[in-house]
Design an enzyme around this catalytic site. Structure first.
Site, mmCIF file in Angstrom:
data_model
loop_
_atom_site.group_PDB
_atom_site.id
_atom_site.type_symbol
_atom_site.label_atom_id
_atom_site.label_comp_id
_atom_site.label_asym_id
_atom_site.label_seq_id
_atom_site.Cartn_x
_atom_site.Cartn_y
_atom_site.Cartn_z
ATOM 1 N N HIS A 192 51.163 48.950 37.993
ATOM 2 C CA HIS A 192 50.073 49.302 37.078
ATOM 3 C C HIS A 192 50.027 48.298 35.936
ATOM 4 O O HIS A 192 50.802 48.381 34.985
ATOM 5 C CB HIS A 192 50.321 50.735 36.574
ATOM 6 N N SER A 194 45.283 53.857 38.342
ATOM 7 C CA SER A 194 45.640 54.418 37.030
ATOM 8 C C SER A 194 46.120 55.844 37.181
ATOM 9 O O SER A 194 46.762 56.374 36.288
ATOM 10 C CB SER A 194 44.416 54.479 36.124
ATOM 11 N N GLU A 248 53.697 48.883 34.554
ATOM 12 C CA GLU A 248 54.331 50.178 34.855
ATOM 13 C C GLU A 248 54.571 50.186 36.370
ATOM 14 O O GLU A 248 53.618 50.155 37.150
ATOM 15 C CB GLU A 248 53.383 51.298 34.422
ATOM 16 N N ASN A 253 49.377 56.991 31.103
ATOM 17 C CA ASN A 253 48.212 57.856 30.907
ATOM 18 C C ASN A 253 48.585 59.306 30.610
ATOM 19 O O ASN A 253 47.802 60.034 30.010
ATOM 20 C CB ASN A 253 47.282 57.766 32.119
HETATM 21 N N1 LIG Z 1 39.878 48.905 33.859
HETATM 22 C C1 LIG Z 1 41.064 49.222 33.359
HETATM 23 O O1 LIG Z 1 41.286 49.181 32.134
HETATM 24 C C2 LIG Z 1 42.200 49.593 34.283
HETATM 25 C C3 LIG Z 1 43.520 49.555 33.784
HETATM 26 C C4 LIG Z 1 44.578 49.822 34.652
HETATM 27 C C5 LIG Z 1 44.316 50.146 35.977
HETATM 28 N N2 LIG Z 1 43.024 50.201 36.443
HETATM 29 C C6 LIG Z 1 42.806 50.505 37.871
HETATM 30 O O2 LIG Z 1 42.494 49.297 38.533
HETATM 31 C C7 LIG Z 1 41.642 49.548 39.651
HETATM 32 C C8 LIG Z 1 40.396 48.694 39.530
HETATM 33 O O3 LIG Z 1 39.746 49.006 38.329
HETATM 34 P P1 LIG Z 1 38.657 48.025 37.670
HETATM 35 O O4 LIG Z 1 38.447 48.528 36.289
HETATM 36 O O5 LIG Z 1 39.053 46.613 37.916
HETATM 37 O O6 LIG Z 1 37.382 48.378 38.575
HETATM 38 P P2 LIG Z 1 36.035 47.511 38.772
HETATM 39 O O7 LIG Z 1 34.978 48.501 39.048
HETATM 40 O O8 LIG Z 1 35.863 46.535 37.653
HETATM 41 O O9 LIG Z 1 36.339 46.657 40.102
HETATM 42 C C9 LIG Z 1 36.541 47.241 41.343
HETATM 43 C C10 LIG Z 1 36.183 46.212 42.411
HETATM 44 O O10 LIG Z 1 36.591 46.750 43.684
HETATM 45 C C11 LIG Z 1 35.662 46.296 44.654
HETATM 46 N N3 LIG Z 1 35.776 47.114 45.865
HETATM 47 C C12 LIG Z 1 35.302 48.364 46.095
HETATM 48 N N4 LIG Z 1 35.614 48.744 47.360
HETATM 49 C C13 LIG Z 1 36.305 47.723 47.922
HETATM 50 C C14 LIG Z 1 36.884 47.504 49.206
HETATM 51 N N5 LIG Z 1 36.830 48.439 50.163
HETATM 52 N N6 LIG Z 1 37.498 46.336 49.452
HETATM 53 C C15 LIG Z 1 37.557 45.364 48.489
HETATM 54 N N7 LIG Z 1 37.024 45.514 47.252
HETATM 55 C C16 LIG Z 1 36.403 46.682 46.981
HETATM 56 C C17 LIG Z 1 34.315 46.414 43.940
HETATM 57 O O11 LIG Z 1 33.323 45.622 44.580
HETATM 58 C C18 LIG Z 1 34.672 45.908 42.532
HETATM 59 O O12 LIG Z 1 34.463 44.513 42.408
HETATM 60 C C19 LIG Z 1 41.391 51.053 39.647
HETATM 61 O O13 LIG Z 1 42.297 51.672 40.520
HETATM 62 C C20 LIG Z 1 41.666 51.435 38.202
HETATM 63 O O14 LIG Z 1 42.083 52.784 38.068
HETATM 64 C C21 LIG Z 1 41.966 49.919 35.625
#
Ligand SMILES: NC(=O)c1ccc[n+]([C@@H]2O[C@H](COP(=O)([O-])OP(=O)(O)OC[C@H]3O[C@@H](n4cnc5c(N)ncnc54)[C@H](O)[C@@H]3O)[C@@H](O)[C@H]2O)c1
Length: 297
Positions: free
Chosen positions: A139, A118, A151, A189
């Site tokens: 994104h 993000s 994005e 963002n």
């Molecule tokens: N949640 C949102 O609304 C949103 C929207 C757009 C982008 N994002 C981006 O998406 C990404 C993930 O966000 P999320 O909300 O899904 O997070 P989340 O915490 O729900 O999930 C992250 C996952 O990554 C896993 N993980 C951690 N280290 C790891 C590794 N070394 N290898 C493999 N897996 C690993 C964790 O076990 C977890 O299951 C982030 O970069 C976030 O900025 C999130």
């Protein structure tokens, strides 16, 4: 493009895997936590069932989608033969830099490495690989199977060819890709977070209450959700960390996070995920109730 690996099976990773698999791609969903993988498959199953009930997909497509997804807790073997990796692991710069170093070593030389970050610089992530021309931001928005936007963020060295491949690929998922350059917050963002921050400042300064601020933006600007409710949905800790990225990246005080947001995160009030934020959340209840901290007499 046929074989895709998705790294991280949390909120975004399971949605990304679901979307690719539903559109005929073979997906390997990879997470370090076995528990997270099990949970992701359950979530995908549940979301597909909802689509079948709504009549947007058939039972056969649901079955095929689930068959298109394999899971793995081993990054190296999971990515060894894929055309594209979409990284959606936890938002932490050191973690992502390590993952991209590992991906650069474990994938075929032509594999495109995309990240769903993000806020972290695509250019910085690309700098730890020997293929900066093939590193790109993809994104997706939450919930991924529903939201149309992707994005597409070009790092400083991302090639034209890789950018058009990813734009085309996004269209094949029935998404609408929008190309932007790599500067803090990208576009989504950079515009959303200052709006949320301004809503929090308006509350902090006593200009209006939680419901009033959200009502103005819903009724007056046709936003489906007010900015304070949206902040709770995104996670107040996530909003704070993105504002810090904007503030540090541009060095402009206009992005300084509101002290109320900082206090709430330090107090553990992170929005829906912690059960409290600007609103109070009771599991199983759909009623939107202003948090007792912000109820006005
Ligand atoms: N949640 C949102 O609304 C949103 C929207 C757009 C982008 N994002 C981006 O998406 C990404 C993930 O966000 P999320 O909300 O899904 O997070 P989340 O915490 O729900 O999930 C992250 C996952 O990554 C896993 N993980 C951690 N280290 C790891 C590794 N070394 N290898 C493999 N897996 C690993 C964790 O076990 C977890 O299951 C982030 O970069 C976030 O900025 C999130």
């Amino acid at each position: 493009m046929k074989n895709i690996a998705v790294i991280g099976s949390g909120t975004m990773g399971n949605g990304i895997a679901h979307t690719f698999a539903q559109h005929g791609y073979t997906v390997t969903l990879i997470d370090i936590a076995e528990e997270a993988l099990k949970k992701a498959i359950n979530t995908i199953d549940k979301n597909l069932t909802r689509q079948v009930e709504k009549g947007t997909i058939t039972e056969a497509i649901k079955k095929q989608t689930l068959e298109n997804i394999a899971t793995s807790s081993d990054l190296k073997s999971g990515v060894s033969n894929v055309d594209l990796v979409v990284e959606a692991a936890t938002e932490n710069i050191d973690l992502k830099l390590k993952i991209f170093q590992d991906l650069d070593a474990a994938t075929l030389p032509d594999t495109i490495l995309a990240t769903n970050t993000s806020s972290i610089s695509i250019t910085e992530i690309a700098s730890v690989t020997k293929r900066a021309d093939k590193v790109i931001g993809m994104h997706f928005m939450n919930p991924v199977p529903v939201m149309k936007l992707v994005e597409v963020i070009r790092g400083y060295n991302t090639s034209n060819e890789v950018t058009s491949t990813i734009m085309e690929l996004s269209r094949s998922l029935e998404k609408i890709p929008v190309e932007v350059n790599d500067y803090p917050g990208f576009i989504a963002n950079r515009i959303l977070m200052p709006m949320i921050n301004e809503a929090i400042y308006s509350l902090y300064e006593g200009v209006a209450g939680v419901e009033e601020i959200d009502s103005v933006m819903k009724l007056g600007m046709a936003h489906p959700m007010g900015p304070l409710q949206l902040a709770d949905f995104i996670g107040l800790d996530v909003c704070l960390s993105i504002l810090n990225v904007l503030h540090d990246g541009f060095g402009n005080p206009k992005y300084a996070p509101c002290p109320l947001l900082v206090n709430m995160v330090q107090a553990g009030h992170k929005g829906i995920k912690s059960g409290n934020g600007f609103y109070a959340y009771t599991p199983g209840s759909k009623e939107l109730k202003v948090s007792s901290r912000f109820v006005r007499n």
